[in-house]
Design an enzyme around this catalytic site. Structure first.
Site, short mmCIF file in Angstrom:
data_model
loop_
_atom_site.label_atom_id
_atom_site.label_comp_id
_atom_site.label_asym_id
_atom_site.label_seq_id
_atom_site.Cartn_x
_atom_site.Cartn_y
_atom_site.Cartn_z
N ASN B 397 0.76 -1.54 0.57
CA ASN B 397 -0.32 0.28 -0.16
C ASN B 397 0.74 1.49 -0.05
O ASN B 397 1.47 2.23 -1.06
CB ASN B 397 -0.42 0.10 1.14
CG ASN B 397 -2.13 1.01 1.16
OD1 ASN B 397 -2.04 1.66 -0.12
ND2 ASN B 397 -3.02 0.65 1.94
N ASP B 398 1.16 1.61 1.11
CA ASP B 398 2.49 3.19 0.67
C ASP B 398 3.34 3.17 0.46
O ASP B 398 3.66 4.10 -0.45
CB ASP B 398 2.71 3.03 3.37
CG ASP B 398 1.59 3.42 3.55
OD1 ASP B 398 0.11 3.33 3.36
OD2 ASP B 398 1.52 2.92 4.87
N VAL B 399 4.19 1.85 0.27
CA VAL B 399 5.14 1.74 -0.64
C VAL B 399 4.51 2.23 -2.14
O VAL B 399 5.85 2.42 -3.15
CB VAL B 399 5.59 0.63 -0.60
CG1 VAL B 399 6.56 0.74 1.12
CG2 VAL B 399 5.32 -0.42 -1.11
#
Lengths: 97, 471
Positions: B397-399
């Protein structure tokens, strides 16, 4: 005694620099095996455990020494074996190719 | 001649030098995939040389006791190393770290009682300082590793546990512990004070790791790895043994480098990991929380996505933490084999913090027989996204959040990301739209070229494989 303490500090600093240089350019693929391998090396404390168990003067010292020997050996043997198990899996191509 | 060598105690220093050289060579060879196995072997030979030298050098009265201890430890270590699943590797490393730290602490504590029962005026101050250092570092390593183990093994909750006034309590505890150590060094070797010092050191390790959440585990494990080396070096100062100091320092430095690589990959400082929680203030989380789910996304069906994949010639797979949780690495390998047979070129894009410890994803994929030559680092893969037909994001997700690159106001702005959004088509396999560890929304999910497949990673990929086979 003070002199040997200085020598030890000297060695510690030099070895730290070698450690930094050795690890700095390791590819991410190897970070986990590198860490578990380094972890096994930190089990070198086994040598210290053997030394204190050998000179132990009381029951408390013997118990602490024996516990240290067992724990450090788990660290060493387990660490090197699991690292080898991981590295065995790394291959450049599929084995069925 | 050999007789005199033994007499002069030259054999021991020479063996230790040989062992040191082998340790350094071993670590060096561990740095390349082709030679790594040999490097590990060299390091274990170095260890064997150091241990045997010590055993021979000290014509031991307690040899049987030592050998018994080594035997027990070897059996336990070998069983753990053989049984562990690759997904559980972070826990195992955490546990081993803790054992090493405890062993170093026991050495220091044992020496405390050895010296304190002797005439105090004969104890060099350097030894007392070393004992304090060995105890505190070893005990923090031990208790911290045990908490990390508990979190990774899901015995303890993975979320950060933040007590009220956590930081001030920790600071006071550090100061009290250090003053106790100074009293012991400078004034008197009081055993009651020393026991209090031991308890507070253990508490410090717990307070250090407890507030740190699952996403930050790669940082914590690296840091604890470094500590276990430093603890061994400190134990080396206590017993006056050079090989402990050198090998301990090597590990300490190696762990510190990995810690640095991990914090850089998350665009955070080590202080921020230890003292702060991700995502900043509660306000920003509340704001983004409102908007989640209100923006339109394109939902995909398995058959349509299978069709898209069947015709793609260049595919990049982006595996994340969620893939490890779903244990879908074997299914990923199967689908990529399938697609390769149809002529597609498959690459894997691995973010440095994918998985639960540094390089964890690489090991999981290696276990599933994915060749490491197909795994690409952040820098290597980012240029090729623009020429990629389909990027499949599984459990990451965040990456992949373009906000880290494009929006200076975003809490994760500056974190290195995979430029997944630059691929022509993006498929995101995810259970829901819930935000990642940073607690913020991911613009990638709402992009024009993104198709969402809401499902468990393992189930979704298995279904995709079936659909591709049938098509």
């Amino acid at each position: 005694m003070e002199n040997s303490a200085l020598l030890y500090i000297y060695l510690f600093i030099l070895a730290s620099f070698i450690g930094f240089e050795l690890i700095n350019k390791v590819p991410p693929t190897l970070h986990t095996p590198l860490m578990s391998g380094a972890n096994a090396i930190s089990g070198i404390t086994l040598v210290g455990a053997i030394l204190i168990l050998d000179q132990s003067s009381s029951d408390l010292n013997s118990i602490l020494g024996l516990a240290a020997v067992v724990l450090a050996t788990v660290n060493v043997v387990g660490g090197f074996m699991v690292t080898d198990r991981m590295l065995q899996m790394f291959r450049q191509t599929n084995k069925n190719e | 001649m050999i007789e005199t060598l033994f007499d002069n105690d030259l054999i021991t220093p020479i063996s230790y030098i040989g062992s040191t050289v082998l340790f350094i060579l071993g670590l060096k060879l561990l740095g390349s995939p082709v030679t790594a196995r040999k490097g590990n072997l060299l390091a274990s030979v170095a260890m064997l040389v150091a241990v045997l030298t010590t055993l021979i050098d000290k014509t031991s009265i307690s040899l049987n006791l030592i050998l018994t201890g080594v035997l027990i430890g070897s059996v336990i270590g070998a069983i753990l190393a053989r049984m562990v699943k690759m997904t559980a590797m972070p826990q195992l490393v955490a546990a081993f770290n803790g054992f090493g730290g405890a062993a170093s602490a026991f050495i220091a504590i044992s020496q405390y009682f050895y010296y304190s029962s002797a005439d105090e005026s004969t104890i060099p101050i350097t030894i007392v300082i070393s004992i304090m250092l060995g105890s505190i570092i070893g005990l923090i390593t031990f208790s911290g590793s045990m908490i990390a183990f508990g979190k990774l093994q899901d015995i303890l909750p993975g979320q950060p546990i933040k007590l009220p006034f956590q930081n001030s309590v920790s600071t006071i505890l550090v100061l009290v512990t250090l003053s106790l150590a100074m009293y012991l060094v400078g004034v008197d070797l009081d055993t009651n004070i020393f026991i209090l010092f031991i308890i507070l050191s253990l508490l410090l390790g717990i307070l250090l790791v407890n507030p740190i959440g699952g996403a930050d585990m790669p940082v914590v494990i690296s840091l604890l790895n470094s500590y276990s080396g430093l603890a061994a070096a400190a134990a080396g100062f206590v017993v006056g043994n050079i090989i402990l100091i050198v090998a301990g320092a090597l590990v300490g430095a190696a762990g510190l480098i990995l810690t640095q690589i991990m914090t850089r990959a998350m665009h955070r400082s080590i202080w921020n990991v230890i003292f702060g929680t991700f995502g900043g203030s509660a306000d920003s989380q509340a704001n983004t929380g409102d908007s989640i789910g209100e923006r339109p996304v394109r939902r995909g069906e398995v058959d349509d996505i299978a069709m898209m994949l069947s015709y793609a010639k260049t595919i990049v797979i982006v595996p994340g933490y969620g893939l490890a949780v779903a244990q879908a690495q074997h299914q990923i390998r199967e689908i990529s084999d399938l697609l390769e047979k149809r002529g597609a070129e498959i690459k894997y894009a691995i973010h440095p913090v994918a998985g639960r410890m540094p390089g964890h994803m690489n090991v999981l994929l290696a276990e599933a027989d994915v060749p490491y030559t197909k795994l690409y680092d952040l820098d290597e893969i980012n240029e090729s996204f623009s020429s990629t037909e389909v990027a499949i994001v599984v459990g990451a997700n965040d990456v992949t959040n373009p906000a880290a690159r494009d929006e200076p106001t975003s809490p994760i702005y500056g974190m290195p990301i995979l430029n997944v959004d630059q691929a022509k088509q993006v498929v995101v396999i995810k259970r829901s739209l819930s935000p990642g560890f940073a607690g913020i929304d991911n613009d990638l999910f709402y992009a024009q070229n993104t198709t969402m497949l809401f499902a468990d990673a393992k189930v979704a990929i298995t279904e995709l494989s079936r659909a591709i086979q049938e098509s």
